[in-house]
Design a protein around this motif. Structure first.
Motif, mmCIF file in Angstrom:
data_model
loop_
_atom_site.group_PDB
_atom_site.id
_atom_site.type_symbol
_atom_site.label_atom_id
_atom_site.label_comp_id
_atom_site.label_asym_id
_atom_site.label_seq_id
_atom_site.Cartn_x
_atom_site.Cartn_y
_atom_site.Cartn_z
ATOM 1 N N GLY A 12 72.530 68.647 95.706
ATOM 2 C CA GLY A 12 72.926 68.374 94.328
ATOM 3 C C GLY A 12 72.497 66.993 93.871
ATOM 4 O O GLY A 12 72.069 66.811 92.722
ATOM 5 N N ILE A 13 72.611 66.017 94.757
ATOM 6 C CA ILE A 13 72.178 64.654 94.435
ATOM 7 C C ILE A 13 70.685 64.628 94.116
ATOM 8 O O ILE A 13 70.250 64.035 93.115
ATOM 9 N N ARG A 14 69.906 65.267 94.958
ATOM 10 C CA ARG A 14 68.457 65.243 94.753
ATOM 11 C C ARG A 14 68.073 65.923 93.440
ATOM 12 O O ARG A 14 67.212 65.426 92.703
ATOM 13 N N ALA A 15 68.726 67.047 93.145
ATOM 14 C CA ALA A 15 68.420 67.749 91.898
ATOM 15 C C ALA A 15 68.835 66.921 90.688
ATOM 16 O O ALA A 15 68.105 66.843 89.689
ATOM 17 N N ALA A 16 69.984 66.275 90.767
ATOM 18 C CA ALA A 16 70.460 65.456 89.639
ATOM 19 C C ALA A 16 69.612 64.204 89.460
ATOM 20 O O ALA A 16 69.366 63.771 88.324
ATOM 21 N N ARG A 17 69.158 63.617 90.553
ATOM 22 C CA ARG A 17 68.293 62.435 90.433
ATOM 23 C C ARG A 17 66.969 62.789 89.764
ATOM 24 O O ARG A 17 66.412 61.981 89.010
ATOM 25 N N ARG A 18 66.485 63.993 90.031
ATOM 26 C CA ARG A 18 65.261 64.428 89.354
ATOM 27 C C ARG A 18 65.525 64.663 87.869
ATOM 28 O O ARG A 18 64.671 64.380 87.023
ATOM 29 N N ALA A 19 66.708 65.177 87.543
ATOM 30 C CA ALA A 19 67.031 65.479 86.147
ATOM 31 C C ALA A 19 67.339 64.222 85.339
ATOM 32 O O ALA A 19 67.082 64.174 84.136
ATOM 33 N N PHE A 20 67.900 63.191 86.002
ATOM 34 C CA PHE A 20 68.276 61.953 85.311
ATOM 35 C C PHE A 20 67.689 60.758 86.064
ATOM 36 O O PHE A 20 68.421 59.954 86.655
ATOM 37 N N PRO A 21 66.368 60.620 86.061
ATOM 38 C CA PRO A 21 65.736 59.592 86.894
ATOM 39 C C PRO A 21 66.013 58.166 86.430
ATOM 40 O O PRO A 21 65.875 57.228 87.223
ATOM 41 N N ALA A 22 66.386 57.973 85.167
ATOM 42 C CA ALA A 22 66.582 56.616 84.654
ATOM 43 C C ALA A 22 68.009 56.108 84.839
ATOM 44 O O ALA A 22 68.276 54.929 84.602
ATOM 45 N N SER A 70 77.540 76.426 97.748
ATOM 46 C CA SER A 70 77.426 77.623 96.919
ATOM 47 C C SER A 70 77.828 77.404 95.467
ATOM 48 O O SER A 70 77.806 78.347 94.675
ATOM 49 N N SER A 71 78.216 76.192 95.093
ATOM 50 C CA SER A 71 78.610 75.935 93.710
ATOM 51 C C SER A 71 78.308 74.491 93.341
ATOM 52 O O SER A 71 78.173 73.620 94.212
ATOM 53 N N LEU A 72 78.238 74.250 92.035
ATOM 54 C CA LEU A 72 78.058 72.907 91.507
ATOM 55 C C LEU A 72 79.039 72.741 90.348
ATOM 56 O O LEU A 72 78.916 73.408 89.320
ATOM 57 N N LYS A 73 80.033 71.885 90.559
ATOM 58 C CA LYS A 73 81.011 71.589 89.512
ATOM 59 C C LYS A 73 80.584 70.306 88.805
ATOM 60 O O LYS A 73 80.050 69.395 89.435
ATOM 61 N N TYR A 74 80.852 70.250 87.517
ATOM 62 C CA TYR A 74 80.480 69.046 86.778
ATOM 63 C C TYR A 74 81.512 68.766 85.694
ATOM 64 O O TYR A 74 82.211 69.664 85.216
ATOM 65 N N ARG A 75 81.606 67.493 85.370
ATOM 66 C CA ARG A 75 82.465 67.087 84.257
ATOM 67 C C ARG A 75 81.860 65.864 83.590
ATOM 68 O O ARG A 75 81.422 64.933 84.278
ATOM 69 N N LEU A 76 81.820 65.888 82.280
ATOM 70 C CA LEU A 76 81.393 64.748 81.477
ATOM 71 C C LEU A 76 82.661 64.030 81.048
ATOM 72 O O LEU A 76 83.511 64.606 80.366
ATOM 73 N N VAL A 77 82.809 62.761 81.463
ATOM 74 C CA VAL A 77 84.071 62.038 81.329
ATOM 75 C C VAL A 77 83.867 60.751 80.534
ATOM 76 O O VAL A 77 82.905 60.014 80.770
ATOM 77 N N ASP A 78 84.789 60.475 79.623
ATOM 78 C CA ASP A 78 84.856 59.149 79.007
ATOM 79 C C ASP A 78 85.640 58.272 79.971
ATOM 80 O O ASP A 78 86.858 58.412 80.110
ATOM 81 N N ALA A 79 84.947 57.388 80.665
ATOM 82 C CA ALA A 79 85.573 56.606 81.730
ATOM 83 C C ALA A 79 86.608 55.621 81.206
ATOM 84 O O ALA A 79 87.483 55.181 81.956
ATOM 85 N N ASP A 80 86.536 55.257 79.930
ATOM 86 C CA ASP A 80 87.531 54.343 79.358
ATOM 87 C C ASP A 80 88.815 55.068 78.990
ATOM 88 O O ASP A 80 89.900 54.701 79.431
#
Length: 374
Positions: free
Chosen positions: A107-117, A12-22
């Motif tokens: 969520g994986i399938r939707a994200a793979r379509r959004a970021f195929p490369a 029922s939800s999709l959480k996301y975070r953009l992270v600087d891994a370094d």
């Protein structure tokens, strides 16, 4: 540039975070809720995410996408590059985690379509515990039935337990491979893991996240005959029992509230049910601490993490109060001091170092996913 997009997708939800891994910095983050209502599906949720952080994605394009997946069964022992075949395996494991894996897969399938490369990497809650020895993961039921239905201890919160045990070693300047550790991940869901030389050797959650410690709404350890008794005498169905044990038990079932802050407020006001709930909670923590001391043959470090573990000094003090025989000695002033940093709460004379180590599962996932970027 080492920006990684971390996605934690549920039913029922999709959480996301953009992270600087370094650096570990969170560049952006958010949550899309009410998936499944008014035509909002996971593809639409990813589109909303892209609208919300599209400008940042253009400025700091991610090198990989890391996905939290709760259950990897015994198929996945490490972070895994997602392919169509891996998707199929995650789907097949849904029978072990029907509340979690299907949402993660969508969520994986939707994200793979959004970021195929980009490389998409699955990080499994269960993977860290695949080092459990057979005596620790085997249940004493008919072996053929267990094999046929994949019944064994899998353990959960593995990403957190691994991250915290590694952070503890780094903070102390010690070799992870030399340390015997006990990690208490205490949130609404709670588990404890014995970590020997960086490897999980015992953990409290079992085939599902229901076993083990008392939690916010889950019962933890329970005589298996109790559900049978309730089915026979109270007429409870399988679904009724599922709701009772997962959503109406634990601290909520004992005291009417699930949050430890509310429990402590009610204790201070003289609420007997809240006091009993706290005592039951701590009793279970002590029982596992003693058991894991025995399994490890002694311990060098005990760490507390997650919402309760990081923010409830009364829980930490009570859980450690009976471990003086093992050389554990808590410094009350250190334990009460508030901080967001890794910190020691034991005395200088304590034979066991007791720490509070803030967990960061998103950062851990980001760093694991970064390894797959080329």
């Amino acid at each position: 540039m080492t920006t990684v997009l971390v996605v934690n997708s549920g039913s029922s939800s999709l959480k996301y975070r953009l992270v600087d891994a370094d650096s570990g910095d969170a560049v952006a983050g958010g949550i899309v809720e009410r998936i499944g209502e008014d035509g909002l599906d996971h593809t639409a949720a990813v589109a909303i995410m892209l609208e919300e952080i599209g400008a940042l994605l253009a400025e700091r394009p991610p090198i990989a996408v890391g996905h939290r997946v709760v259950h990897g069964g015994d198929l996945f022992v490490a972070p895994t590059l997602i392919t169509d075949a891996v998707e199929a395996d995650i789907d097949a494991l849904a029978e072990l985690a029907p509340l979690h894996n299907p949402g993660a897969l969508l969520g994986i399938r939707a994200a793979r379509r959004a970021f195929p490369a980009l490389p998409h990497v699955a990080v499994f809650d269960t993977a860290f515990h695949q080092t459990l020895p057979a005596p620790a993961y085997t249940y004493a039921i008919d072996a053929e039935v267990a094999r046929e239905h994949r019944i064994r201890r899998y353990g959960f919160h593995g990403t957190s337990h691994q991250y915290v045990s590694e952070q503890a070693a780094a903070f102390l300047g010690r070799d992870l491979g030399e340390l015997k550790q006990i990690v208490f991940h205490l949130g609404n869901g709670a588990s404890v893991t014995a970590v020997d030389g960086g490897r999980s050797v015992e953990t409290s959650m079992g085939m599902t996240p229901l076993e083990g410690l008392v939690m916010g709404t889950r019962c933890g350890d329970l005589d298996p005959a109790i559900p049978l008794h309730l089915a026979r005498t109270a007429g409870l169905s399988i679904d009724d029992l599922d709701v009772l044990l997962n959503r109406r038990s634990g601290m909520l079932g004992l005291a009417g509230v699930s949050d430890m802050r509310d429990i402590n407020e009610r204790r201070d006001a003289g609420d007997a049910a809240a006091s009993l709930a706290f005592d039951v909670y701590v009793h279970r923590l002590r029982a596992y601490a003693g058991a894991y001391l025995a399994q490890l043959g002694g311990v060098d470090v005990i760490s507390f993490t997650a919402g309760v573990g990081e923010n409830a000094p009364r829980v930490r003090a009570a859980a450690m109060a009976t471990l003086g025989f093992a050389g554990v000695e808590i410094d009350d002033e250190r334990n009460e001091a508030g901080s967001r940093d890794v910190r020691v709460i034991s005395t200088d004379a304590s034979a066991v170092t007791v720490l509070v180590v803030p967990t960061d599962e998103e950062l851990a996932i980001a760093r694991l996913a970064r390894e797959f970027a080329t």
